[in-house]
Structures are given as structure tokens and as C-alpha cells.
Design a protein around this motif. Structure first.
Motif, PDB file in Angstrom:
ATOM      1  N   THR A  44       0.838  -1.207  -0.440  1.00 47.14           N
ATOM      2  CA  THR A  44      -0.204   0.356   0.353  1.00 47.14           C
ATOM      3  C   THR A  44       0.776   0.918   0.144  1.00 47.14           C
ATOM      4  O   THR A  44       1.167   2.335  -0.374  1.00 47.14           O
ATOM      5  CB  THR A  44      -1.414   0.197   1.402  1.00 47.14           C
ATOM      6  N   LYS A  45       2.270   1.058   0.508  1.00 45.53           N
ATOM      7  CA  LYS A  45       3.030   2.021   0.530  1.00 45.53           C
ATOM      8  C   LYS A  45       3.629   2.385  -0.966  1.00 45.53           C
ATOM      9  O   LYS A  45       3.100   3.732  -1.267  1.00 45.53           O
ATOM     10  CB  LYS A  45       3.882   2.122   1.736  1.00 45.53           C
ATOM     11  N   LEU A  46       3.321   1.487  -1.201  1.00 50.37           N
ATOM     12  CA  LEU A  46       4.143   1.978  -2.923  1.00 50.37           C
ATOM     13  C   LEU A  46       2.553   2.282  -3.813  1.00 50.37           C
ATOM     14  O   LEU A  46       2.844   3.159  -4.577  1.00 50.37           O
ATOM     15  CB  LEU A  46       4.753   0.718  -4.072  1.00 50.37           C
ATOM     16  N   LYS A  47       1.415   1.680  -3.485  1.00 51.12           N
ATOM     17  CA  LYS A  47      -0.234   2.628  -4.177  1.00 51.12           C
ATOM     18  C   LYS A  47       0.438   4.089  -4.128  1.00 51.12           C
ATOM     19  O   LYS A  47       0.240   4.062  -5.000  1.00 51.12           O
ATOM     20  CB  LYS A  47      -0.445   1.483  -3.667  1.00 51.12           C
ATOM     21  N   LEU A  48       0.922   4.282  -2.994  1.00 50.73           N
ATOM     22  CA  LEU A  48      -0.271   5.496  -2.483  1.00 50.73           C
ATOM     23  C   LEU A  48       1.353   6.972  -2.679  1.00 50.73           C
ATOM     24  O   LEU A  48       1.133   7.892  -3.234  1.00 50.73           O
ATOM     25  CB  LEU A  48       0.360   5.722  -1.201  1.00 50.73           C
ATOM     26  N   MET A  49       2.335   6.015  -2.777  1.00 50.60           N
ATOM     27  CA  MET A  49       3.463   6.739  -3.627  1.00 50.60           C
ATOM     28  C   MET A  49       3.414   6.747  -5.342  1.00 50.60           C
ATOM     29  O   MET A  49       3.352   7.345  -6.380  1.00 50.60           O
ATOM     30  CB  MET A  49       5.416   6.159  -3.636  1.00 50.60           C
ATOM     31  N   GLN A  50       2.921   5.813  -6.136  1.00 50.53           N
ATOM     32  CA  GLN A  50       2.267   6.055  -6.571  1.00 50.53           C
ATOM     33  C   GLN A  50       1.682   6.952  -8.184  1.00 50.53           C
ATOM     34  O   GLN A  50       1.522   7.198  -8.241  1.00 50.53           O
ATOM     35  CB  GLN A  50       1.937   4.656  -7.767  1.00 50.53           C
ATOM     36  N   ILE A  51       0.156   7.140  -6.995  1.00 52.24           N
ATOM     37  CA  ILE A  51      -1.103   7.992  -6.970  1.00 52.24           C
ATOM     38  C   ILE A  51      -0.067   9.130  -6.605  1.00 52.24           C
ATOM     39  O   ILE A  51      -0.673  10.489  -7.806  1.00 52.24           O
ATOM     40  CB  ILE A  51      -1.864   7.416  -5.608  1.00 52.24           C
ATOM     41  N   ALA A  83      11.063   4.549  -3.961  1.00 51.24           N
ATOM     42  CA  ALA A  83      10.959   5.610  -4.922  1.00 51.24           C
ATOM     43  C   ALA A  83      11.326   4.989  -6.692  1.00 51.24           C
ATOM     44  O   ALA A  83      11.534   5.327  -7.052  1.00 51.24           O
ATOM     45  CB  ALA A  83      12.073   6.948  -4.463  1.00 51.24           C
ATOM     46  N   LYS A  84      12.549   4.662  -6.256  1.00 48.38           N
ATOM     47  CA  LYS A  84      13.320   4.008  -7.513  1.00 48.38           C
ATOM     48  C   LYS A  84      11.962   3.129  -8.543  1.00 48.38           C
ATOM     49  O   LYS A  84      12.373   3.085  -9.751  1.00 48.38           O
ATOM     50  CB  LYS A  84      14.128   3.299  -7.126  1.00 48.38           C
ATOM     51  N   GLN A  85      11.851   1.762  -7.415  1.00 47.20           N
ATOM     52  CA  GLN A  85      10.490   1.096  -8.351  1.00 47.20           C
ATOM     53  C   GLN A  85       9.244   2.341  -8.967  1.00 47.20           C
ATOM     54  O   GLN A  85       9.373   1.798  -9.804  1.00 47.20           O
ATOM     55  CB  GLN A  85      10.318   0.429  -6.733  1.00 47.20           C
ATOM     56  N   ILE A  86       8.462   3.076  -8.236  1.00 47.61           N
ATOM     57  CA  ILE A  86       7.858   4.009  -8.643  1.00 47.61           C
ATOM     58  C   ILE A  86       8.911   4.606  -9.958  1.00 47.61           C
ATOM     59  O   ILE A  86       8.211   4.937 -11.238  1.00 47.61           O
ATOM     60  CB  ILE A  86       7.369   5.203  -8.420  1.00 47.61           C
ATOM     61  N   GLY A  87       9.615   5.720 -10.410  1.00 46.40           N
ATOM     62  CA  GLY A  87      10.390   5.594 -11.501  1.00 46.40           C
ATOM     63  C   GLY A  87      10.929   7.272 -11.342  1.00 46.40           C
ATOM     64  O   GLY A  87      10.967   7.792 -11.803  1.00 46.40           O
ATOM     65  N   PHE A  88      10.491   7.514  -9.296  1.00 42.62           N
ATOM     66  CA  PHE A  88      11.022   8.777  -9.203  1.00 42.62           C
ATOM     67  C   PHE A  88      12.563   8.353  -9.207  1.00 42.62           C
ATOM     68  O   PHE A  88      13.662   7.650  -9.752  1.00 42.62           O
ATOM     69  CB  PHE A  88      11.500   9.172  -7.525  1.00 42.62           C
ATOM     70  N   LYS A  89      12.961  10.169 -10.190  1.00 40.74           N
ATOM     71  CA  LYS A  89      14.472  10.098 -10.242  1.00 40.74           C
ATOM     72  C   LYS A  89      15.391  10.382  -9.615  1.00 40.74           C
ATOM     73  O   LYS A  89      16.488   9.850  -9.196  1.00 40.74           O
ATOM     74  CB  LYS A  89      14.874  11.843 -11.342  1.00 40.74           C
ATOM     75  N   SER A  90      15.335  10.854  -8.351  1.00 38.08           N
ATOM     76  CA  SER A  90      15.869  11.098  -6.752  1.00 38.08           C
ATOM     77  C   SER A  90      15.208  11.228  -6.065  1.00 38.08           C
ATOM     78  O   SER A  90      14.334  12.044  -5.746  1.00 38.08           O
ATOM     79  CB  SER A  90      16.781  12.317  -7.428  1.00 38.08           C
ATOM     80  N   THR A  91      16.193  11.822  -5.257  1.00 38.47           N
ATOM     81  CA  THR A  91      15.800  11.306  -3.349  1.00 38.47           C
ATOM     82  C   THR A  91      16.468  12.258  -2.475  1.00 38.47           C
ATOM     83  O   THR A  91      17.930  12.740  -2.830  1.00 38.47           O
ATOM     84  CB  THR A  91      15.680  10.682  -2.137  1.00 38.47           C
ATOM     85  N   SER A  92      16.249  12.850  -1.610  1.00 35.38           N
ATOM     86  CA  SER A  92      17.035  13.494  -0.523  1.00 35.38           C
ATOM     87  C   SER A  92      16.138  13.421   1.064  1.00 35.38           C
ATOM     88  O   SER A  92      15.144  13.265   0.718  1.00 35.38           O
ATOM     89  CB  SER A  92      17.110  14.912  -0.725  1.00 35.38           C
TER      90      SER A  92
END
Length: 349
Positions: free
Chosen positions: A264-271, A325-334
């Protein structure tokens, strides 16, 4: 028996301090529930017998001395004199954070801990044995939020608790995050709209939206009015599992991800990802655990609290967040440190 460090003698102090830690917790929680710090803020300094009368306590004078002196020893009160001649006053911290008359009051979370979580944490053993929730929803077949949202008084207590634990983080985030590239923000699961109000107040170029279930609309609207930011903050009612989030440059979630299992965390990040433009930012404001899982003990305790409250929710490390974040497709994190054990984990699209 020797310890790992042969130069150190065995010492039971930490064991006893931690084992009896609930004593100290209950003293502080009781003081908050009594409104002691609010009372002292009004009167600046008071003697024990006057405090006893004002709080309508029927215990002996010795009991009130013990209560107030324990709070003093724990660092929550200042004291001049001793016993009958003593005068008590707030410390800097309790004056700022535990006076209900101040907007910086964070006691809502402590009130909720006293009135709700105190008894539920007594069932931690059952939670670990079964992996099941241990709160109001334990035997009812509903999840935590269905129970809370169906009870207006319980909902108010819960919202005040969450506001108390997050207000300092929201203020710090609104002041420290670089908003220069952005114009719009949606706070998903915005509850009483405090984060949106803080961002609007401290970033005059930003327009914000607090998005949550219809039951929160009145509380959120009142918050927005109280901060006088109605021109740049609006409330939209919806369910982020069923309704699309409004599109925005920044999507925030404060103490939302930790409520749920990993799927569900991944689902929310995808949303959130889907509601952001290229270059937009997703921000999770939570008690992010240090990667070595040694330092942020509060974050790990909060994760156990998610066992009590939700069964399958948990707090996480920044490494966990990066992986998702990488799994969802985000480019970078901080990672942006906020107040105490809390941080903003940020993913950029």
C-alpha cells in the motif's frame, strides 16, 4: 559476569530506568491532562498547595509535593524553595509546547497517548504474538480509520494528537524546504490542514490544497480561517484510494505512509507520482528511521505503535524510501531533517 567492555562494571541503572519508564510517562501525561502547564503559564509561579486547590486534587500535601518534584526532577518544572515554601514554574520547553493557550501547543499527542494508547500498549505482547491490531478495532472487524471516523469525539482526539506530534515538523518544513521552483501543493491526508496553512503562511507565492475525507472538512476549514490564509488554501474532500489527487507541483503526506503495509505504501507513492509534473516533489514527513536502525529509537517505537494501531503498518528507513521511490520511477531523493526524530523524505519526479 563481565560485560563486553571489561573496564565497565555491570550496572542495572538503565534496566531499571527503562523498566519503570512508564512511571515517568504517566506523571507527565497526567500533568498534561490536568492542564498543569497551562495553569502555571497563567500564574507564572505557584506553590504546591495552590496548585492542588486549583486542580481540585484531594490527595495529601505530601502526594502533591512528590508529583511536582518528580516533574521537576524530570526537567519539566522549575522550582525555588522546598516543600511548603517551594514555588513552581514552567521550563522554557513546557511553557512553549504544553500551554494550551499557545499555538505551539503539542500536548494533543500526549492527551491521546494518555486517553487512548496507554491501555492499548499494555497489549504489546499480544500484538507481537499475533501481528494483529490492539486498539478500538481489535474485535470489531473494522480498521482503525473506520472506527475513528465514525465517532466525532474520537476523531477530534485523534486529529488533535496527530496535529500535536506534527505541528513542529510542518512549521520547519514550511520554512526550510526550497519552494522557489514550485507554485502549488496538495497535502494528501491533510487532516486539519495545518501543513497547508503553514506553507501558505510562510511561502506567500504558494497556493495549497488539503485533501482528506469529508469528515475532516469542518476542522480543516476552521484551521484555514484561524491562520487567515483562506485566499490561498482550499479544502477538497475525497479518498486518495478511490479519487484522483488534484495535480500539484508538490504532493505531501504527513504520517500517512507508515499506516500501511509495503504494497500500500507503493500504491500511495504511485498515486502521488501520477499527480506530479516532471520535476515535481513527493514529500513524506515521518519519523524516518536511521539506516543502521540504532539511533532513531522514537521512530522504531512509532513503528511498534503502528502494529498496535494498524497491524500491518510500519515506519521505515531512508534506504527503504529510496528503494520504493526507484521502483515507482522517481529520479532522485533527499532527506531533510525536521524536528527531533522526524524528517522529510523527498522524491523528485
Amino acid at each position: 559476569m563481565k560485560t563486553e567492555n571489561s573496564n565497565t562494571q555491570p550496572n542495572p541503572a538503565t534496566i531499571l530506568q527503562t523498566g519503570t519508564g512508564f512511571w515517568a510517562s504517566k506523571v507527565l501525561l497526567t500533568a498534561v491532562n490536568f492542564g498543569l502547564f497551562t495553569l502555571l503559564a497563567k500564574h507564572s509561579t505557584m506553590q504546591a498547595t495552590d496548585i492542588k486547590t486549583a486542580l481540585k486534587l484531594n490527595c495529601s500535601d505530601r502526594n502533591i509535593y512528590d508529583f511536582l518534584d518528580t516533574l521537576t526532577g524530570l526537567g519539566f518544572l522549575n522550582r525555588e524553595g522546598l516543600l511548603a515554601s517551594a514555588h513552581y514554574s514552567n521550563t522554557i520547553d513546557t511553557d512553549v509546547f504544553l500551554d494550551k493557550a499557545k499555538p505551539s501547543y503539542i500536548g494533543g499527542i500526549l492527551e491521546m497517548m494518555n486517553n487512548r494508547l496507554w491501555n492499548f500498549w499494555g497489549n504489546l505482547e499480544d500484538g507481537l504474538r499475533t501481528g494483529m491490531i490492539q486498539n478500538e478495532a481489535k474485535n470489531g472487524g473494522q480498521n482503525l480509520f473506520e472506527v475513528i471516523y465514525s465517532n466525532p469525539e474520537l476523531l477530534k482526539t485523534f486529529v488533535n494528537g496527530m496535529t500535536g506530534v506534527q505541528k513542529g515538523n510542518f512549521i520547519t518544513f514550511s520554512e526550510s524546504f526550497d519552494f522557489s521552483k514550485y507554485k502549488t501543493l496538495v497535502d494528501a491526508g491533510g487532516s486539519a490542514a495545518v501543513l497547508s496553512a503553514m506553507v501558505a503562511k510562510n511561502q506567500p507565492h504558494m497556493t495549497c490544497c488539503s485533501f482528506d475525507l469529508p469528515e475532516l472538512e469542518n476542522l480543516a476549514t476552521n484551521t484555514i480561517k484561524s491562520y487567515q490564509v483562506s485566499d490561498r488554501v482550499k479544502v477538497i474532500s475525497g479518498d486518495f484510494f478511490k479519487d484522483n489527487l488534484p495535480q500539484a507541483d508538490v504532493i505531501t503526506m504527513g504520517n500517512i505512509l507508515h499506516d500501511w503495509d509495503e504494497e500500500t505504501k507503493l500504491k500511495l507513492m504511485q498515486i502521488a507520482y501520477d499527480a506530479l509534473p516532471a520535476g515535481g516533489a513527493f514529500v513524506a514527513i515521518e519519523n524516518v528511521i536511521d539506516n543502521d536502525r540504532r539511533e532513531n529509537v522514537f521512530g522504531m517505537l512509532m513503528s511498534l505503535n503502528m502494529l498496535i494501531e494498524t497491524g500491518d503498518g510500519f515506519d521505515y528507513t531512508f534506504n527503504d524510501f529510496n528503494r520504493w521511490a526507484k521502483q515507482i520511477g522517481f529520479k532522485s531523493t533527499s532527506l531533510l531533517p525536521l524536528v527531533g526524530p522526524s524528517s522529510a523524505a523527498i522524491a523528485y519526479k
